[in-house]
Design a protein around this motif. Sequence first.
Motif, PDB file in Angstrom:
ATOM      1  N   ARG A  87     -12.416 -20.066  -3.724  1.00 28.20           N
ATOM      2  CA  ARG A  87     -12.109 -20.484  -2.346  1.00 28.20           C
ATOM      3  C   ARG A  87     -10.814 -21.300  -2.299  1.00 28.20           C
ATOM      4  O   ARG A  87     -10.649 -22.269  -3.021  1.00 28.20           O
ATOM      5  CB  ARG A  87     -13.256 -21.286  -1.726  1.00 28.20           C
ATOM      6  N   PHE A  88      -9.925 -20.933  -1.434  1.00 32.49           N
ATOM      7  CA  PHE A  88      -8.645 -21.622  -1.307  1.00 32.49           C
ATOM      8  C   PHE A  88      -8.148 -21.480   0.129  1.00 32.49           C
ATOM      9  O   PHE A  88      -8.658 -20.664   0.902  1.00 32.49           O
ATOM     10  CB  PHE A  88      -7.622 -21.040  -2.290  1.00 32.49           C
ATOM     11  N   LYS A  89      -7.177 -22.261   0.482  1.00 33.15           N
ATOM     12  CA  LYS A  89      -6.638 -22.250   1.834  1.00 33.15           C
ATOM     13  C   LYS A  89      -5.993 -20.898   2.130  1.00 33.15           C
ATOM     14  O   LYS A  89      -5.195 -20.402   1.336  1.00 33.15           O
ATOM     15  CB  LYS A  89      -5.600 -23.366   1.992  1.00 33.15           C
ATOM     16  N   GLY A  90      -6.352 -20.336   3.253  1.00 38.23           N
ATOM     17  CA  GLY A  90      -5.832 -19.024   3.623  1.00 38.23           C
ATOM     18  C   GLY A  90      -6.651 -17.877   3.078  1.00 38.23           C
ATOM     19  O   GLY A  90      -6.300 -16.716   3.274  1.00 38.23           O
ATOM     20  N   GLY A  91      -7.750 -18.200   2.381  1.00 38.59           N
ATOM     21  CA  GLY A  91      -8.581 -17.154   1.795  1.00 38.59           C
ATOM     22  C   GLY A  91      -9.216 -16.237   2.831  1.00 38.59           C
ATOM     23  O   GLY A  91      -9.344 -15.036   2.603  1.00 38.59           O
ATOM     24  N   LYS A  92      -9.601 -16.801   3.969  1.00 43.64           N
ATOM     25  CA  LYS A  92     -10.224 -15.985   5.014  1.00 43.64           C
ATOM     26  C   LYS A  92      -9.246 -14.957   5.576  1.00 43.64           C
ATOM     27  O   LYS A  92      -9.631 -13.830   5.891  1.00 43.64           O
ATOM     28  CB  LYS A  92     -10.753 -16.881   6.134  1.00 43.64           C
ATOM     29  N   ILE A  93      -7.989 -15.345   5.684  1.00 45.71           N
ATOM     30  CA  ILE A  93      -6.975 -14.409   6.186  1.00 45.71           C
ATOM     31  C   ILE A  93      -6.773 -13.278   5.188  1.00 45.71           C
ATOM     32  O   ILE A  93      -6.677 -12.100   5.565  1.00 45.71           O
ATOM     33  CB  ILE A  93      -5.653 -15.149   6.450  1.00 45.71           C
ATOM     34  N   ILE A  94      -6.716 -13.627   3.906  1.00 43.48           N
ATOM     35  CA  ILE A  94      -6.535 -12.600   2.874  1.00 43.48           C
ATOM     36  C   ILE A  94      -7.736 -11.665   2.828  1.00 43.48           C
ATOM     37  O   ILE A  94      -7.593 -10.446   2.674  1.00 43.48           O
ATOM     38  CB  ILE A  94      -6.309 -13.267   1.503  1.00 43.48           C
ATOM     39  N   ARG A  95      -8.939 -12.222   2.986  1.00 44.81           N
ATOM     40  CA  ARG A  95     -10.141 -11.390   3.018  1.00 44.81           C
ATOM     41  C   ARG A  95     -10.073 -10.415   4.204  1.00 44.81           C
ATOM     42  O   ARG A  95     -10.434  -9.245   4.074  1.00 44.81           O
ATOM     43  CB  ARG A  95     -11.385 -12.261   3.120  1.00 44.81           C
ATOM     44  N   MET A  96      -9.610 -10.893   5.332  1.00 47.23           N
ATOM     45  CA  MET A  96      -9.502 -10.046   6.510  1.00 47.23           C
ATOM     46  C   MET A  96      -8.505  -8.903   6.271  1.00 47.23           C
ATOM     47  O   MET A  96      -8.728  -7.767   6.684  1.00 47.23           O
ATOM     48  CB  MET A  96      -9.053 -10.877   7.716  1.00 47.23           C
ATOM     49  N   ILE A  97      -7.416  -9.218   5.572  1.00 47.09           N
ATOM     50  CA  ILE A  97      -6.425  -8.181   5.260  1.00 47.09           C
ATOM     51  C   ILE A  97      -7.039  -7.126   4.356  1.00 47.09           C
ATOM     52  O   ILE A  97      -6.812  -5.920   4.536  1.00 47.09           O
ATOM     53  CB  ILE A  97      -5.181  -8.815   4.610  1.00 47.09           C
ATOM     54  N   PHE A  98      -7.822  -7.557   3.358  1.00 46.23           N
ATOM     55  CA  PHE A  98      -8.507  -6.606   2.479  1.00 46.23           C
ATOM     56  C   PHE A  98      -9.449  -5.713   3.277  1.00 46.23           C
ATOM     57  O   PHE A  98      -9.484  -4.495   3.088  1.00 46.23           O
ATOM     58  CB  PHE A  98      -9.300  -7.350   1.401  1.00 46.23           C
ATOM     59  N   MET A  99     -10.220  -6.305   4.186  1.00 43.78           N
ATOM     60  CA  MET A  99     -11.168  -5.522   4.970  1.00 43.78           C
ATOM     61  C   MET A  99     -10.453  -4.543   5.899  1.00 43.78           C
ATOM     62  O   MET A  99     -10.955  -3.439   6.154  1.00 43.78           O
ATOM     63  CB  MET A  99     -12.057  -6.458   5.789  1.00 43.78           C
ATOM     64  N   MET A 100      -9.280  -4.920   6.394  1.00 45.39           N
ATOM     65  CA  MET A 100      -8.501  -3.998   7.219  1.00 45.39           C
ATOM     66  C   MET A 100      -8.044  -2.786   6.411  1.00 45.39           C
ATOM     67  O   MET A 100      -7.865  -1.694   6.954  1.00 45.39           O
ATOM     68  CB  MET A 100      -7.297  -4.725   7.815  1.00 45.39           C
ATOM     69  N   GLY A 101      -7.870  -2.996   5.100  1.00 52.40           N
ATOM     70  CA  GLY A 101      -7.448  -1.885   4.245  1.00 52.40           C
ATOM     71  C   GLY A 101      -8.469  -0.776   4.157  1.00 52.40           C
ATOM     72  O   GLY A 101      -8.114   0.366   3.831  1.00 52.40           O
ATOM     73  N   ILE A 102      -9.729  -1.069   4.457  1.00 53.92           N
ATOM     74  CA  ILE A 102     -10.778  -0.050   4.391  1.00 53.92           C
ATOM     75  C   ILE A 102     -10.565   1.024   5.451  1.00 53.92           C
ATOM     76  O   ILE A 102     -10.887   2.197   5.237  1.00 53.92           O
ATOM     77  CB  ILE A 102     -12.170  -0.704   4.550  1.00 53.92           C
ATOM     78  N   ILE A 103     -10.016   0.643   6.606  1.00 54.76           N
ATOM     79  CA  ILE A 103      -9.892   1.587   7.722  1.00 54.76           C
ATOM     80  C   ILE A 103      -8.547   2.311   7.746  1.00 54.76           C
ATOM     81  O   ILE A 103      -8.307   3.146   8.622  1.00 54.76           O
ATOM     82  CB  ILE A 103     -10.111   0.867   9.069  1.00 54.76           C
ATOM     83  N   VAL A 104      -7.664   2.003   6.801  1.00 56.55           N
ATOM     84  CA  VAL A 104      -6.349   2.655   6.778  1.00 56.55           C
ATOM     85  C   VAL A 104      -6.488   4.061   6.204  1.00 56.55           C
ATOM     86  O   VAL A 104      -6.963   4.231   5.080  1.00 56.55           O
ATOM     87  CB  VAL A 104      -5.350   1.846   5.937  1.00 56.55           C
ATOM     88  N   PRO A 105      -6.098   5.105   6.935  1.00 55.68           N
ATOM     89  CA  PRO A 105      -6.201   6.481   6.414  1.00 55.68           C
ATOM     90  C   PRO A 105      -5.159   6.740   5.338  1.00 55.68           C
ATOM     91  O   PRO A 105      -4.013   6.273   5.440  1.00 55.68           O
ATOM     92  CB  PRO A 105      -5.948   7.349   7.658  1.00 55.68           C
ATOM     93  N   VAL A 106      -5.551   7.478   4.316  1.00 61.12           N
ATOM     94  CA  VAL A 106      -4.637   7.732   3.189  1.00 61.12           C
ATOM     95  C   VAL A 106      -3.459   8.608   3.596  1.00 61.12           C
ATOM     96  O   VAL A 106      -2.391   8.545   2.976  1.00 61.12           O
ATOM     97  CB  VAL A 106      -5.407   8.387   2.021  1.00 61.12           C
ATOM     98  N   GLN A 107      -3.627   9.421   4.633  1.00 62.64           N
ATOM     99  CA  GLN A 107      -2.582  10.371   5.002  1.00 62.64           C
ATOM    100  C   GLN A 107      -1.274   9.690   5.403  1.00 62.64           C
ATOM    101  O   GLN A 107      -0.201  10.264   5.214  1.00 62.64           O
ATOM    102  CB  GLN A 107      -3.062  11.277   6.143  1.00 62.64           C
ATOM    103  N   ILE A 108      -1.358   8.482   5.957  1.00 62.10           N
ATOM    104  CA  ILE A 108      -0.138   7.839   6.441  1.00 62.10           C
ATOM    105  C   ILE A 108       0.770   7.381   5.302  1.00 62.10           C
ATOM    106  O   ILE A 108       1.931   7.055   5.528  1.00 62.10           O
ATOM    107  CB  ILE A 108      -0.475   6.627   7.336  1.00 62.10           C
ATOM    108  N   SER A 109       0.243   7.373   4.081  1.00 60.77           N
ATOM    109  CA  SER A 109       1.030   6.887   2.944  1.00 60.77           C
ATOM    110  C   SER A 109       1.722   8.004   2.184  1.00 60.77           C
ATOM    111  O   SER A 109       2.540   7.725   1.308  1.00 60.77           O
ATOM    112  CB  SER A 109       0.126   6.114   1.980  1.00 60.77           C
ATOM    113  N   LEU A 110       1.415   9.251   2.486  1.00 62.73           N
ATOM    114  CA  LEU A 110       1.897  10.360   1.658  1.00 62.73           C
ATOM    115  C   LEU A 110       3.422  10.456   1.641  1.00 62.73           C
ATOM    116  O   LEU A 110       4.033  10.531   0.571  1.00 62.73           O
ATOM    117  CB  LEU A 110       1.281  11.673   2.141  1.00 62.73           C
ATOM    118  N   VAL A 111       4.045  10.468   2.811  1.00 67.60           N
ATOM    119  CA  VAL A 111       5.506  10.616   2.870  1.00 67.60           C
ATOM    120  C   VAL A 111       6.222   9.399   2.275  1.00 67.60           C
ATOM    121  O   VAL A 111       7.120   9.566   1.430  1.00 67.60           O
ATOM    122  CB  VAL A 111       5.971  10.879   4.317  1.00 67.60           C
ATOM    123  N   PRO A 112       5.853   8.157   2.663  1.00 65.77           N
ATOM    124  CA  PRO A 112       6.528   7.003   2.031  1.00 65.77           C
ATOM    125  C   PRO A 112       6.356   6.963   0.517  1.00 65.77           C
ATOM    126  O   PRO A 112       7.317   6.669  -0.206  1.00 65.77           O
ATOM    127  CB  PRO A 112       5.851   5.792   2.702  1.00 65.77           C
TER     128      PRO A 112
END
Length: 265
Positions: A87-112
Amino acid sequence: MLIAIIMVIQVYPLLWLFITSVRTEHDFAAGDPFGIPQQFTLDNYARAFESGNLGRYILNSVIVTFGSNFFIVILGMMAAYALQVLRFKGGKIIRMIFMMGIIVPVQISLVPLFIDYSQVGLLDTYWSMIIPLAGFSIPMSVFLFSSFYQYIPSETYEAASIDGAGPYRIFAQITLPLSLNTIVTVVLVNSIFIWNEFIFANTFVLTDDLKTIPLGLQNYIGAMGNTDWTATFAAVCVTITPLMLVFLVLNKAMIQGLEGGATKG
């Protein structure tokens, strides 16, 4: 009765796949594809390895699966340990970013990713598949490990700290051993996805030498779209059997990993 019907629905496709894999080409083409075979042969399996380079595809899939799971487990465990235990300061924000990664579709990364890989020389390498497969799976790994770590009593860590154990020692001697069932769960869940993954391999692999199983099965389609069906079914049987055996052997540990807390680890 309902359970019997569900079992038939689940088992019949696998049984039909195996039976078809040992039928002769003539029997499959001339007879009823879903009927009882009249002739049996194991030549389909030999032809699957000879004409389709199946052994190489299996090796490539094993390398990609093991490599991806290594990073998924190690990075997922360390991230979850830092977020849930240290547990550290800003941990909740980082956890939220990780959870947002679950909904990111893989297709948007193919070209980049294709552009980046072409510039740094990673196209047509194992890394071109391992990196995105691990990256897109880590958020779920963090979620599963975090869900498990919250059930480990804080008194366990406090007692270890009083005895002079630092965070690294606590992780290695307490958290890691308790996480074995969760590790099995994460590996099995991701292995099924990685073993059958097609998009990244089809985009970043340019030569036959690095083709994985899903991509390599295309080689059983010949000229004018003609498909060697019996050899294809034999190849599919060979490729799904190891994963099924591992799942059956480790099924209990996977269930415990999904259900367990520290008292069940």
